[in-house]
Design a protein around this motif. Structure first.
Motif, PDB file in Angstrom:
ATOM      1  N   PRO A  34       0.807  -1.223   0.000  1.00 46.00           N
ATOM      2  CA  PRO A  34       0.000   0.000   0.000  1.00 46.00           C
ATOM      3  C   PRO A  34       0.842   1.276   0.000  1.00 46.00           C
ATOM      4  N   ASP A  35       1.963   1.270   0.729  1.00 40.50           N
ATOM      5  CA  ASP A  35       2.796   2.475   0.799  1.00 40.50           C
ATOM      6  C   ASP A  35       3.390   2.830  -0.563  1.00 40.50           C
ATOM      7  N   ASP A  36       3.642   1.808  -1.400  1.00 38.22           N
ATOM      8  CA  ASP A  36       4.185   2.064  -2.736  1.00 38.22           C
ATOM      9  C   ASP A  36       3.162   2.754  -3.636  1.00 38.22           C
ATOM     10  N   LEU A  37       1.883   2.480  -3.391  1.00 36.89           N
ATOM     11  CA  LEU A  37       0.826   3.005  -4.253  1.00 36.89           C
ATOM     12  C   LEU A  37       0.184   4.273  -3.714  1.00 36.89           C
ATOM     13  N   ALA A  38       0.421   4.570  -2.421  1.00 36.03           N
ATOM     14  CA  ALA A  38      -0.245   5.700  -1.776  1.00 36.03           C
ATOM     15  C   ALA A  38       0.010   7.056  -2.443  1.00 36.03           C
ATOM     16  N   PRO A  39       1.184   7.311  -3.052  1.00 34.53           N
ATOM     17  CA  PRO A  39       1.350   8.602  -3.725  1.00 34.53           C
ATOM     18  C   PRO A  39       0.443   8.778  -4.951  1.00 34.53           C
ATOM     19  N   LEU A  40      -0.108   7.672  -5.463  1.00 35.97           N
ATOM     20  CA  LEU A  40      -0.908   7.757  -6.687  1.00 35.97           C
ATOM     21  C   LEU A  40      -2.401   7.537  -6.454  1.00 35.97           C
ATOM     22  N   PHE A  41      -2.765   6.706  -5.477  1.00 33.04           N
ATOM     23  CA  PHE A  41      -4.164   6.313  -5.306  1.00 33.04           C
ATOM     24  C   PHE A  41      -4.607   6.484  -3.861  1.00 33.04           C
ATOM     25  N   PRO A  42      -5.908   6.773  -3.634  1.00 28.77           N
ATOM     26  CA  PRO A  42      -6.418   6.804  -2.257  1.00 28.77           C
ATOM     27  C   PRO A  42      -6.462   5.396  -1.670  1.00 28.77           C
ATOM     28  N   MET A  43      -6.417   5.300  -0.357  1.00 24.94           N
ATOM     29  CA  MET A  43      -6.300   3.999   0.299  1.00 24.94           C
ATOM     30  C   MET A  43      -7.497   3.098   0.016  1.00 24.94           C
ATOM     31  N   GLU A  44      -8.679   3.674  -0.115  1.00 20.49           N
ATOM     32  CA  GLU A  44      -9.855   2.851  -0.382  1.00 20.49           C
ATOM     33  C   GLU A  44      -9.706   2.097  -1.706  1.00 20.49           C
ATOM     34  N   LEU A  45      -9.179   2.772  -2.731  1.00 21.19           N
ATOM     35  CA  LEU A  45      -8.996   2.110  -4.030  1.00 21.19           C
ATOM     36  C   LEU A  45      -7.840   1.116  -3.977  1.00 21.19           C
ATOM     37  N   ILE A  46      -6.798   1.418  -3.207  1.00 26.36           N
ATOM     38  CA  ILE A  46      -5.706   0.452  -3.028  1.00 26.36           C
ATOM     39  C   ILE A  46      -6.251  -0.818  -2.386  1.00 26.36           C
ATOM     40  N   GLY A  47      -7.128  -0.646  -1.415  1.00 26.55           N
ATOM     41  CA  GLY A  47      -7.751  -1.803  -0.780  1.00 26.55           C
ATOM     42  C   GLY A  47      -8.591  -2.610  -1.744  1.00 26.55           C
ATOM     43  N   GLN A  48      -9.333  -1.931  -2.602  1.00 28.20           N
ATOM     44  CA  GLN A  48     -10.139  -2.638  -3.594  1.00 28.20           C
ATOM     45  C   GLN A  48      -9.264  -3.358  -4.617  1.00 28.20           C
ATOM     46  N   GLU A  49      -8.124  -2.788  -4.918  1.00 23.33           N
ATOM     47  CA  GLU A  49      -7.217  -3.383  -5.900  1.00 23.33           C
ATOM     48  C   GLU A  49      -6.744  -4.763  -5.468  1.00 23.33           C
ATOM     49  N   VAL A  50      -6.556  -4.960  -4.183  1.00 21.10           N
ATOM     50  CA  VAL A  50      -6.016  -6.231  -3.687  1.00 21.10           C
ATOM     51  C   VAL A  50      -7.061  -7.034  -2.908  1.00 21.10           C
ATOM     52  N   SER A  51      -8.311  -6.616  -2.959  1.00 21.86           N
ATOM     53  CA  SER A  51      -9.353  -7.239  -2.150  1.00 21.86           C
ATOM     54  C   SER A  51      -9.594  -8.698  -2.537  1.00 21.86           C
ATOM     55  N   THR A  52      -9.898  -9.508  -1.541  1.00 23.37           N
ATOM     56  CA  THR A  52     -10.330 -10.885  -1.787  1.00 23.37           C
ATOM     57  C   THR A  52     -11.807 -11.068  -1.427  1.00 23.37           C
ATOM     58  N   GLU A  53     -12.499  -9.950  -1.193  1.00 21.35           N
ATOM     59  CA  GLU A  53     -13.949  -9.995  -0.964  1.00 21.35           C
ATOM     60  C   GLU A  53     -14.664 -10.155  -2.304  1.00 21.35           C
ATOM     61  N   ARG A  54     -15.683 -10.998  -2.330  1.00 22.09           N
ATOM     62  CA  ARG A  54     -16.406 -11.243  -3.576  1.00 22.09           C
ATOM     63  C   ARG A  54     -17.262 -10.041  -3.993  1.00 22.09           C
ATOM     64  N   TYR A  55     -17.815  -9.347  -3.035  1.00 11.26           N
ATOM     65  CA  TYR A  55     -18.663  -8.185  -3.342  1.00 11.26           C
ATOM     66  C   TYR A  55     -18.246  -7.005  -2.479  1.00 11.26           C
ATOM     67  N   ILE A  56     -18.266  -5.812  -3.069  1.00 10.94           N
ATOM     68  CA  ILE A  56     -17.960  -4.570  -2.359  1.00 10.94           C
ATOM     69  C   ILE A  56     -19.135  -3.623  -2.562  1.00 10.94           C
ATOM     70  N   ALA A  57     -19.711  -3.160  -1.469  1.00  8.12           N
ATOM     71  CA  ALA A  57     -20.902  -2.312  -1.535  1.00  8.12           C
ATOM     72  C   ALA A  57     -20.590  -0.991  -2.232  1.00  8.12           C
ATOM     73  N   ILE A  58     -21.517  -0.553  -3.071  1.00  6.92           N
ATOM     74  CA  ILE A  58     -21.382   0.727  -3.766  1.00  6.92           C
ATOM     75  C   ILE A  58     -21.876   1.834  -2.834  1.00  6.92           C
ATOM     76  N   PRO A  59     -21.050   2.846  -2.543  1.00  3.98           N
ATOM     77  CA  PRO A  59     -21.480   3.917  -1.635  1.00  3.98           C
ATOM     78  C   PRO A  59     -22.727   4.636  -2.149  1.00  3.98           C
ATOM     79  N   GLN A  60     -23.546   5.108  -1.224  1.00  5.77           N
ATOM     80  CA  GLN A  60     -24.789   5.785  -1.589  1.00  5.77           C
ATOM     81  C   GLN A  60     -24.523   7.002  -2.467  1.00  5.77           C
ATOM     82  N   GLU A  61     -23.429   7.752  -2.168  1.00  8.62           N
ATOM     83  CA  GLU A  61     -23.117   8.944  -2.960  1.00  8.62           C
ATOM     84  C   GLU A  61     -22.815   8.584  -4.411  1.00  8.62           C
TER      85      GLU A  61
END
Length: 439
Positions: A34-61
């Motif tokens: 994550p630290d390697d990618l943090a200068p380019l992407f927000p942490m939430e997207l870094i987490g999604q990039e490596v996620s092993t969760e089958r589904y990720i809820a879409i924020p209401q906004e």
């Protein structure tokens, strides 16, 4: 037929027979953290990039913005079927109803949302045909972010109204290579007439984002989180179809449109619920699946990005200036490349003129002028439908019409006047570009 928007994005990684290879740090050759990618992407997207969760809820906004155009229509191409005299039944999922005119806002909106939530003030990006740039400019306007876009020079010149649309949404648009960055200045010094490439434009956008602590970089295809955001397309199509497809056809440049339509169907196939063939179609001038090598390579021309295991023509490869600018990328999504190696789908190529022939045929029957990118899928769809006419097979075909071509009429003029050229790619050009693959 369902009329609801999916509440979650689908992550196919947990359902694959084997996990994809990780991105590597170019210096250490160790998996990036994550630290390697943090200068380019927000942490939430870094987490999604490596996620092993089958589904990720879409924020209401994000759902609130999606409602401007989602769910998108699924249409049966009855007039095209009749004109072809085919027993095949052809359906297309039409993403051109979005404000930006393509599927790209499906990921631009969440990317802008997550960046804004983390306090980012500027997003930089590249764009080929301009569809991604238009989408990110639109999304940044929704969340009050500044947007700077490097548009591949060939497309910048070919599509002036696409860059006008980005400016209407508030973005600053530079032709790439540009004199604004060190990368662009070096390219122009070596080749003042360079038509540019997505690899060069990515390098320019990354250079600017990396030097500004208030800025981040946004990518319109290729990465896992981008492909995942696009799965709203396939989830809707699954709910909308009255009959399941035998064949799904989509165009591929970086891979987000193809992945977005096919991943939910592939989930059902892997679970034993569906028997469907998936087919990717790429330009013969930029054939990363069919003629590239599967190797670690940089995602950009200058070597700023991590090393990605993907089908690549070499990060220094500059494609010929075909009008399907969104497909002019040297590499392919690492996730899709891994899945191709696993044999989960097929890939074929189509020439520029046969794609525009298909686009005109589609416009004259179905009434929608397609963007040059999905004409690749349409050309293969028409060819398959004609094969069904010969065999009598009543095949159900689903394709992704990922955007309209209202800003591409100069390209259609070139085709209709007989001035359009094909660019069959000599093997020596590929071999030359592959010499610079990281060792």
């Amino acid at each position: 037929m369902s009329s609801s928007i999916p509440s979650s994005w689908y992550n196919i990684v947990p359902d694959l027979p084997a996990p994809p290879p990780p991105p590597l740090h170019p210096g250490t050759r160790q998996p990036v953290g994550p630290d390697d990618l943090a200068p380019l992407f927000p942490m939430e997207l870094i987490g999604q990039e490596v996620s092993t969760e089958r589904y990720i809820a879409i924020p209401q906004e994000v759902l609130d913005v999606y409602r401007l155009w989602r769910p998108t229509p699924l249409i049966r191409a009855r007039r095209l079927e009749k004109a072809l005299g085919t027993p095949a039944r052809i359906y297309y999922k039409y993403e051109g109803v979005s404000p930006a005119g393509s599927h790209k806002p499906n990921t631009a909106v969440p990317q802008a949302y997550y960046n804004a939530r983390e306090g980012v003030r500027l997003l930089t990006t590249e764009t080929g045909a301009g569809q991604w740039g238009s989408a990110l400019a639109f999304a940044c306007a929704q969340f009050d972010l500044e947007c700077q876009i490097w548009m591949v020079r060939a497309s910048y010149d070919q599509k002036p109204y696409r860059r006008s649309l980005m400016r209407v949404y508030g973005a600053t648009v530079y032709p790439s290579p540009s004199t604004v960055t060190g990368v662009g200045s070096k390219v122009l010094a070596d080749d003042p007439g360079s038509p540019g490439s997505l690899g060069i434009a990515i390098s320019e956008a990354v250079e600017v984002a990396g030097a500004n602590p208030d800025a981040r970089y946004a990518l319109g295809s290729v990465l896992n989180h981008v492909l995942m955001h696009q799965t709203v397309i396939g989830e809707e199509a699954l709910a909308q179809l009255a009959e399941m497809p035998d064949l799904i056809i989509g165009c591929t440049g970086g891979g987000s449109n193809f992945a977005g339509l096919t991943f939910p169907f592939l989930r059902e196939k892997l679970a034993g619920n569906l028997d469907v063939t998936l087919r990717a179609v790429e330009p013969e001038a930029c054939p990363s699946f069919t003629r590239g090598v599967y190797a670690y390579d940089f995602g950009d021309a200058a070597g700023f990005t991590p090393l990605l295991k993907m089908h690549t023509l070499g990060h220094g490869f500059v494609p010929d200036p075909i009008h399907a600018g969104g497909l002019r990328y040297h590499g392919m999504s690492p996730l899709l490349s891994h899945m191709y190696e696993l044999g989960l789908f097929e890939a074929v190529t189509r020439s520029q003129t046969e794609c525009f022939e298909a686009g005109v045929r589609f416009a004259r029957t179905e009434g929608i002028v397609p963007a040059p990118e999905p004409t690749h899928a349409l050309a293969e769809t028409i060819a398959e439908a004609l094969r069904c006419r010969e065999s009598g097979e009543e095949k159900v075909i689903l394709t992704a019409l990922c955007g309209h071509g209202h800003f591409d009429l100069a390209a259609y003029d070139r085709y209709l006047s007989g001035r359009m050229e094909d660019y069959p790619l000599p093997q020596e050009r590929i071999e030359e570009a592959l010499h610079d693959l990281p060792g």
